[in-house]
Design a protein around this motif. Structure first.
Motif, PDB file in Angstrom:
ATOM      1  N   PHE A 249      32.576  20.970  -4.831  1.00 48.54           N
ATOM      2  CA  PHE A 249      31.959  20.166  -6.305  1.00 48.54           C
ATOM      3  C   PHE A 249      32.217  20.656  -7.033  1.00 48.54           C
ATOM      4  CE2 PHE A 249      30.173  18.151  -2.012  1.00 48.54           C
ATOM      5  CZ  PHE A 249      30.457  16.794  -1.920  1.00 48.54           C
TER       6      PHE A 249
ATOM      7  N   SER B 112      32.340  14.054  -8.704  1.00 49.61           N
ATOM      8  CA  SER B 112      32.612  15.041  -7.566  1.00 49.61           C
ATOM      9  C   SER B 112      33.657  15.489  -7.870  1.00 49.61           C
ATOM     10  CB  SER B 112      32.281  14.293  -5.673  1.00 49.61           C
ATOM     11  OG  SER B 112      30.754  13.886  -5.974  1.00 49.61           O
TER      12      SER B 112
ATOM     13  N   GLY C 103      27.697  19.531  -8.942  1.00 50.53           N
ATOM     14  CA  GLY C 103      28.134  19.919  -7.412  1.00 50.53           C
ATOM     15  C   GLY C 103      27.309  20.899  -6.108  1.00 50.53           C
TER      16      GLY C 103
END
Ligand code: AMP
Ligand code: ZN
Length: 311
Positions: free
Chosen positions: A215, A84, A220
């Motif tokens: 992210f 992430s 993300g």
């Protein structure tokens, strides 16, 4: 203002605040953006703030635990941080080879060349979120339906910036709930309100907003929209740069559900996967928000605020 001039004005405001803090001696610059020394006055404010937070959390009867600013790479693997937030991560390397390789490394260094190719990843990483080392210790069945922990420590995020509100190494104080799904949601909601009231009592103009974490990459962007859609994480923000910016998050309340508890195999006594939520305070950011709101000279702060902070 056009978008470019607005962005320039924001950058100028950030640089100006940074210079004011350096001139006042509250922060001490290093050659790395976002890495500072702190003065005794800065630390006195931060310590006073920490005492306020500890008093706030007294009804929780939390178990206090402290971890160093590194934790095992094997535990880092179990979080999905590298998926992430690869750009925010910090992995420790060291030298594990022999004399010949060391001579090669020194030769490269002498020639002014890169020498880190001779290093290999160590078995620890820099802690990014101070609750991660805690979760790693809770694997198995919790002794009760739920438990609250008080965690304090340094976190690292590789986000070099000249905005003094964005540091690479900073302290967080978190109050972490681990227990039932309903308990985790209720905890998030209740302690969000308490956190907001506590910070407001220090004269900070707080706004609660839904968080969108940075992210990484295309995958993300989907995680951000899920975070927003499900309203899982709320941030408490303070305006630092007037109308130039929507405000900087100084604390957050986050319902992680089973995200980390499943990764670390943490279960409630009934055998179900535990849920978790936490309320996290950025210690440097909140200290800087106090300085921005009340001025750089603590002697001129409102008496009530000084009283609460023991200043
Ligand atoms: P997070 O885990 O991202 O919600 O971070 C918890 C708190 O840490 C935030 O609410 C901020 O107050 C603080 N924080 C996060 N990133 C930074 C940073 N780069 N510099 C200073 N404080 C930060
Ligand atoms: Zn946390």
């Amino acid at each position: 203002m056009t978008v470019t001039t607005e962005r320039d004005a924001l950058e100028a405001a950030r640089s100006a605040f940074r210079l004011e803090l350096l001139d006042a001696g509250l922060l001490i610059a290093t050659s790395s953006p976002g890495v500072y020394g702190r003065s005794a006055t800065f630390e006195r404010i931060l310590t006073g703030l920490d005492a306020v937070l500890t008093d706030m959390a007294a009804p929780l009867n939390a178990t206090a635990v402290r971890f160093p600013p590194v934790y095992p790479r094997a535990d880092f693997e179990r979080t999905d941080y590298i998926a992430s937030f690869p750009d925010l991560s910090g992995v420790v390397s060291s030298f594990e080879a022999g004399d010949r390789e060391h001579r090669e490394l020194l030769g490269a260094r002498e020639r002014g060349e890169a020498w880190d190719g001779w290093l290999s990843p160590a078995d620890v990483v820099l802690t990014n979120a101070i609750c991660h080392p805690l979760y790693a210790t809770l694997e198995g069945v919790l002794p009760a339906d739920d438990q609250v922990f008080d965690v304090f420590g340094y976190g690292f995020r590789h986000e070099p910036s000249l905005d003094p509100m964005r540091l690479q190494s900073f302290r967080m104080h978190e109050f972490v709930y681990v227990g039932t799904p309903q308990g985790a949601q209720e905890y998030r909601d209740t302690w969000l309100d308490v956190a907001q009231a506590t910070l407001a009592s220090l004269g900070l103009p707080i706004t609660a907003v839904a968080a969108n974490d940075p992210f990484f990459g295309r995958a993300g962007r989907m995680l951000v929209s899920a975070q927003l859609r499900e309203n899982l994480k709320i941030e408490l923000t303070v305006p630092i740069y007037g109308d130039l910016h929507e405000g900087t998050a100084i604390a957050s309340a986050n319902c992680q559900r089973e995200h980390l508890t499943a990764a670390f195999g943490i279960r409630t006594p009934d055998g179900e996967v535990a849920h978790a939520s936490c309320v996290a305070f950025g210690m440097e950011r909140t200290t800087l928000a106090l300085l921005r709101t009340h001025g750089l000279d603590v002697a001129t702060w409102p008496a009530e605020v000084r009283g609460l902070l023991g200043l």
